[in-house]
Design a protein around this motif. Sequence first.
Motif, mmCIF file in Angstrom:
data_model
loop_
_atom_site.group_PDB
_atom_site.id
_atom_site.type_symbol
_atom_site.label_atom_id
_atom_site.label_comp_id
_atom_site.label_asym_id
_atom_site.label_seq_id
_atom_site.Cartn_x
_atom_site.Cartn_y
_atom_site.Cartn_z
ATOM 1 N N SER A 232 60.238 23.473 -21.666
ATOM 2 C CA SER A 232 60.613 22.364 -22.351
ATOM 3 C C SER A 232 61.398 22.790 -23.521
ATOM 4 O O SER A 232 60.870 23.768 -24.201
ATOM 5 C CB SER A 232 59.557 21.453 -22.868
ATOM 6 O OG SER A 232 58.694 20.847 -21.827
ATOM 7 N N ASN B 50 58.207 15.888 -24.198
ATOM 8 C CA ASN B 50 57.950 14.677 -24.878
ATOM 9 C C ASN B 50 58.062 14.961 -26.471
ATOM 10 O O ASN B 50 56.920 15.381 -26.731
ATOM 11 C CB ASN B 50 56.768 13.894 -24.419
ATOM 12 C CG ASN B 50 56.633 12.754 -25.063
ATOM 13 O OD1 ASN B 50 57.340 12.149 -25.697
ATOM 14 N ND2 ASN B 50 55.274 12.128 -24.865
ATOM 15 N N ASP C 155 55.110 20.871 -19.856
ATOM 16 C CA ASP C 155 55.915 21.260 -18.890
ATOM 17 C C ASP C 155 56.368 22.511 -18.674
ATOM 18 O O ASP C 155 56.099 23.326 -20.016
ATOM 19 C CB ASP C 155 57.422 20.361 -19.364
ATOM 20 C CG ASP C 155 57.193 18.792 -18.821
ATOM 21 O OD1 ASP C 155 56.335 18.489 -18.179
ATOM 22 O OD2 ASP C 155 58.073 18.133 -19.479
ATOM 23 N N THR D 90 53.395 17.397 -23.951
ATOM 24 C CA THR D 90 53.578 17.798 -22.542
ATOM 25 C C THR D 90 53.512 19.234 -22.170
ATOM 26 O O THR D 90 53.565 20.093 -23.099
ATOM 27 C CB THR D 90 54.903 17.294 -21.613
ATOM 28 O OG1 THR D 90 55.956 18.256 -22.264
ATOM 29 C CG2 THR D 90 55.356 15.871 -22.166
#
Length: 530
Positions: free
Chosen positions: A97, A80, A94, A92
């Motif tokens: 990313s 994000n 993640d 985020t």
Amino acid sequence: MADRAFPIRFELSLQSPEIAGIRFPRMTPKRLLAIGCVIASLSVVIWLWLHWRQEEGIIPRHTYELRAGRMDEWKAVGGNWGISDGTIYNRTYDRGSKFITGSSAWGDYTVTADLRFNGDNADMGIIIRTSDEKKEGADTYNGYYVGIRTLDGTMVIGRSAFVWMEANPVPLPGGVHSSVWYRLRVTAVGCNIAASVQNMTSLQTAWLAFEEPSCLRTGHIGLRSLNVGGMWRNIGVAPATWNDYMDLRRHAASVERPAILPGPPWWTPLHAGMLFAVALMLALLTQLALFRLQRWKAYAIIQERERLAHEIHDTMAQSFAGVGYQIQGIRRSVMRGDHQDSRYIADQLSVAYQLVRKCHVEASRTIAMLGSSSPQIQQNLLGSLAETARRIAGDQIETVTKLRGYSTPLNLRLADALLHVGQEAIANAVSHSDPTQLVITLIFDLGNVELVVRDDGNGFDFKQEAAGFGILGMQKRASDVAGALQILTTPGRGTEIRMRASLQQESQKKRLFLFFKERILSTPPDFNAH
């Protein structure tokens, strides 16, 4: 005669030419103009493409303007991402990313950026010379990554080709902490990459150098975070030279190379199931092989019994037929009341007696060979050979027997082969060599047995292509027990026959193997069938 000048005339025709029966289209001015336009268009397209590639490969000296609304220069793959007040951020946590920018044609360049963690137990940094960044995930791209991680306080560099290959990490003085800005600088020139990380608060710095012979030479640049949100600022790119690389390289302790990290353990439920299936299949194949082996063994025993039955029939049936014939002749003479000379009857009885005696000897020898080997088999073998020599030659030839080495029981097949080879050698010597002495020697040494039959007769000129039935038979007997037959002879200097074989059972195993090899494609006979 004066030279004559011939005029030379050139003609240009726009008619359709014909060469070797092939007619070419008529080249009109319009057609020539069309072909010229096509060639010119292709030339322009190729020039524009080359110019565009050249322009794409030119690396600008550029500092990215990080303010709201400037996202068009970047492409997000997972995460994000956002830009605000001179900072790029990812909110985020993640795995992997990515935020990509630049050109795929960029080659040698230097990338700088300041970065800060928003959490612990993660890493973040810069990716260079990257491509194929289409999927989300930690290593789902083809390029290089240089970053720092809080878990062990190190700077790390590696190659991602949808599998991670990492060089030895370099510890940062003071470690890596969240909420602290770090300045990361990465320079890539050819297949050489160097990087530095500086703590913006303590000014402590670490350097590393990396080399990969089969490297990626061009690709995008980008940002990457793993298991954490983070912030980047002061992001810039500029062309790089070898001197730029050496400015960082000289501070590094060594030049690292990628190493493939170990993958997950092999012992998974799927692999365990496959291993069990393979083991079960091997067990079934082993059981099937043992079953077929037993059937072939029984078949081999039956064949051996049939062979022995034929051998007994061949050795004794003729003698019994001769005895019966002689007795039947005497009976007919007596029944007719003929007054035959008693000497004639005695001669017939003598012939019958000799036939019976010969049959008895053959039967005794065959039955002895069918029995188990005895510890005195060597002496019996020498005695049998000496008896053969005395029966054929009588007292006219001196027979000497010798035993060397420690006697070892012979198996039935080997003893039979040695006996037949020795008998044939003695018969050949008495019949053809005219000797005065026969020396029969049985030698045991190093797990082998050797039979030597030597005479002092005439000898002969031995040639394998001219070998008779007797010599071929001896060679066949030796080959059946995996032995070797050697014939040493010189005209006027006698003859020496040598047969050497192993006392072990390898020959039987070899014969069994050859037996299976000959019949492996056939089905064993069913002995239970009626």
